[in-house]
Scaffold this active site. Structure first.
Site, PDB file in Angstrom:
ATOM      1  N   THR A 153      44.139  29.817  45.395  1.00 41.47           N
ATOM      2  CA  THR A 153      44.950  29.715  44.454  1.00 41.47           C
ATOM      3  C   THR A 153      46.180  31.226  44.498  1.00 41.47           C
ATOM      4  OG1 THR A 153      44.846  30.861  42.353  1.00 41.47           O
ATOM      5  CG2 THR A 153      45.262  28.562  42.759  1.00 41.47           C
ATOM      6  N   LYS A 191      36.684  30.023  44.520  1.00 46.16           N
ATOM      7  CA  LYS A 191      37.769  30.208  44.454  1.00 46.16           C
ATOM      8  C   LYS A 191      38.048  31.965  43.106  1.00 46.16           C
ATOM      9  CE  LYS A 191      41.487  29.851  42.293  1.00 46.16           C
ATOM     10  NZ  LYS A 191      41.957  30.133  40.572  1.00 46.16           N
ATOM     11  N   THR A 243      37.447  33.267  35.280  1.00 45.68           N
ATOM     12  CA  THR A 243      37.794  32.571  36.129  1.00 45.68           C
ATOM     13  C   THR A 243      38.319  31.907  37.385  1.00 45.68           C
ATOM     14  OG1 THR A 243      39.251  32.811  34.450  1.00 45.68           O
ATOM     15  CG2 THR A 243      40.400  31.668  35.668  1.00 45.68           C
ATOM     16  N   GLU A 282      43.418  39.873  41.393  1.00 45.23           N
ATOM     17  CA  GLU A 282      44.839  40.453  42.113  1.00 45.23           C
ATOM     18  C   GLU A 282      45.088  41.908  42.453  1.00 45.23           C
ATOM     19  OE1 GLU A 282      45.921  35.878  39.882  1.00 45.23           O
ATOM     20  OE2 GLU A 282      46.154  37.451  38.964  1.00 45.23           O
ATOM     21  N   ASN A 325      51.647  38.924  39.056  1.00 45.48           N
ATOM     22  CA  ASN A 325      51.259  38.240  37.371  1.00 45.48           C
ATOM     23  C   ASN A 325      52.586  37.928  36.973  1.00 45.48           C
ATOM     24  OD1 ASN A 325      48.692  36.916  36.970  1.00 45.48           O
ATOM     25  ND2 ASN A 325      48.767  38.979  37.499  1.00 45.48           N
ATOM     26  N   SER A 332      57.668  32.146  37.353  1.00 43.08           N
ATOM     27  CA  SER A 332      58.618  30.889  37.149  1.00 43.08           C
ATOM     28  C   SER A 332      58.860  31.603  38.485  1.00 43.08           C
ATOM     29  CB  SER A 332      59.919  32.124  36.278  1.00 43.08           C
ATOM     30  OG  SER A 332      59.105  33.333  35.933  1.00 43.08           O
TER      31      SER A 332
END
Lengths: 394, 394
Positions: free
Chosen positions: B145, B171, B182, B266, B389, B394
């Site tokens: 992702t 991943k 996660t 991230e 993030n 959006s």
């Protein structure tokens, strides 16, 4: 100086501990002996001023001053740090002609450096001279570290026996999480009150205010809330009802200051008002609220104005609070967005997203499992937080 | 395809669930029935594929395939989401001529949207055609992702009865915290092994690898580790010693993939190797390690290359682990920087700061209270994490 309760004086000077062109050494002085109550960090590593203030609170029942510096925390400085702290109190006591045990110290700033004692001996006489010439905003500015604005709050109250006044000031922007929030707060009042009742009211006021906010989930070594009541108004609570009235005024001030701290969160742009209801009990409600309020993913979504309910739900799901996932209802910015295990059928980006632009955002969570409730104020998380904290010390 | 264990085939195609110009639909297929073991998220809100995979694992002992999509999590989608998930398995089962109960599903991506079933029915036949023509890197790319690079790890092992091979892929970059981290991870092997032993070895391997990393303290709704062993090598462990050898190979792969996940955190630029020793027990060691590894203040200091030991000490102090603050020793990047309640007497910025520029930073904490130890891998926290993030959805 009209917001300063009777027979209290404030002083603030520039000592240059860390900051330039602003006060960073502050004295709160009472012209007469005052009752004092204090609440301190639960961090195992307690800063020297926290250790000394606790000890003084335990061994005396009357106090004359609070001595505060910003820029150096005097935490993790060993026995030498304790000696330094006691030394500053002794110097101040000599100048003020009170005993060192009647002064409560507080420090905030970088952990681990020794205090420059020569600066203290040079600046304390100037601080004494400044007494009575410093306003509350200026004093509140003198206790700031990464804060962007000084935080004060004041109240007046009419009791049967006369008018009493309260003034509070606080600092805090990062390393903010309860028990305690990483912050200093000082409240002074001219109310006439017993030490026991004053302490009881303070503990109650702090529980739902300073202990119910979070910026980054970190708890510092220096947190404290100190409250002085010197009785100069010659008016005190004369009934159970008036005691509650005084308690509410104290709680109002604490809530107001706590809200200001979250507004001033490092890099913060928004305040989440996270209200959990329907938990099995209050502890579970708090656990659920904190999982949401401390989630970096929820915080960044808030910063981005993204009604990303999935992250809120995921945080609840890992919180360890006990509930049926199908019984959870979630409202965001006033709109029910999730219930029965699935999102509401609406255009979330059209309906909910506009409300996410407000500074204050309501996150209402009903766990559907009982009567427990809790409300937590939490900041968002922005790039500015990283910039502030990636080069705070070096 | 030389790193793929015998009688396994991989397939990957571009379905366009969320991403363009990269595969996002992946099939792991075994030409013969395989043993399977699985470990799943502890989040209360379990995604539909997690619920279905758990159910299938409980009702069958032989499996033929794992079907994975990236971009949509199929979490918090109600009964319809469960139906959708079962529907995808039925379509795949028809094409592969196996039963739907022999396929394990996994999804990762945005929470709350329904699966586009017409896309599945269009793309699954192409996915079947791709079987055997997809390499491990390409398949690992298809499950990403926000990951920046595909994560694979492989091992070969000589047993008495012959050679066996392992291939793992994973991943994960955000919403990473244990129980589970996660992430998705898939491990395939041609080892001949009983289902019970395979499960036992997997649980052990995951405990010190995937469950011992953190990026942001958040736990997702979709985490799972699935491991298939199809016996095609006709070689399996013939002694207790060989069982341990197989277990170590599995653990090596899990550790390797877990480390890659933290490297790809991230916005991450550094990996903290937080080693806590001297805790009262392992649980307390873990609590202390996690307080440090999840502290935003410690993470931002790491990002800034700042040897800010005060924040590490403050995090330990609020962790709730039980120890004497004077008994704690802390080393950073190989230098003892704090002990006996105070910092080491050295020029920290000269001695320690240069080592903070490395990608891997050792944080060694001795609590001096017992024999408990724990090692946690944790990422730092950068402005890039916020950027990723704040506008993921959006």
């Amino acid at each position: 100086m009209r917001d300063i309760p009777e027979d209290f004086q404030l002083g603030a000077v520039e000592a240059g501990f860390r900051y330039a062109n602003r006060p960073d050494l502050v004295l709160i002085y009472s012209l007469r002996p005052a009752r004092a109550a204090g609440i301190f960090t639960t961090n195992v590593f307690k800063a020297a001023p926290v250790q000394v203030a606790r000890k003084n609170l335990g061994s005396s029942s009357r106090f004359r001053a609070v001595l505060i510096n910003a820029g150096q925390a005097n935490a993790c400085t060993g026995d030498e740090g304790l000696e330094d702290c006691r030394g500053t109190l002794q110097m101040a006591a000599g100048l003020l002609n009170v005993s060192a045990g009647e002064i409560l110290p507080a420090s905030t700033g970088v952990i681990g450096s020794r205090m420059p004692m020569h600066v203290w001996s040079e600046k304390l006489p100037l601080l004494k001279q400044a007494l009575g010439q410093t306003g509350s905003i200026e004093a509140a500015r003198g206790i700031m570290t990464t804060d962007k604005f000084p935080k004060t709050s004041s109240r007046e109250l009419e009791l049967e026996r006369g008018k009493i006044r309260f003034l509070g000031m606080a600092k805090g922007a990062g390393m903010i999480c309860p028990n305690m929030a990483t912050m200093l707060a000082f409240i002074i009042s001219d109310v006439e009150i017993s030490g026991d009742l004053w302490s009881e009211l303070l503990v109650k006021a702090v529980g739902d205010s300073f202990n119910a906010i979070t910026v980054d989930g970190d708890t510092s070594t220096n947190d404290c809330v100190l409250a002085l009541a010197n009785g100069a108004s010659e008016a005190g609570p004369g009934s159970r009802e008036e005691e509650e009235k005084v308690g509410r005024a104290l709680e109002d001030i604490c809530r107001d200051l706590a809200y200001q701290i979250v507004c001033d969160a490092e890099g913060g742009t928004k305040v989440m008002h996270i209200r959990v209801t329907g938990a099995k009990n209050r502890v579970e409600a708090e656990v659920a609220a904190r999982a949401v309020g401390n989630s970096c993913l929820v915080k960044t979504a808030m910063f981005g104005g993204d009604p990303n309910w999935g992250r809120i739900v995921a945080a609840l799901g890992r919180s360890s609070a006990d509930f049926d996932p199908l019984g959870v209802r979630l409202s965001l910015a006033g709109h029910e967005i999730f219930s029965g295990g699935r999102p509401a059928e609406m255009d979330i980006d059209r309906v909910v997203a506009p409300g996410m632009k407000s500074k204050d955002i309501r996150v209402e969570i009903d766990l559907g499992a009982g009567q427990g409730t809790y409300t937590l104020l939490a900041s968002d998380l922005s790039e500015e937080y990283i910039r502030i904290n990636a080069d705070y010390r070096s």
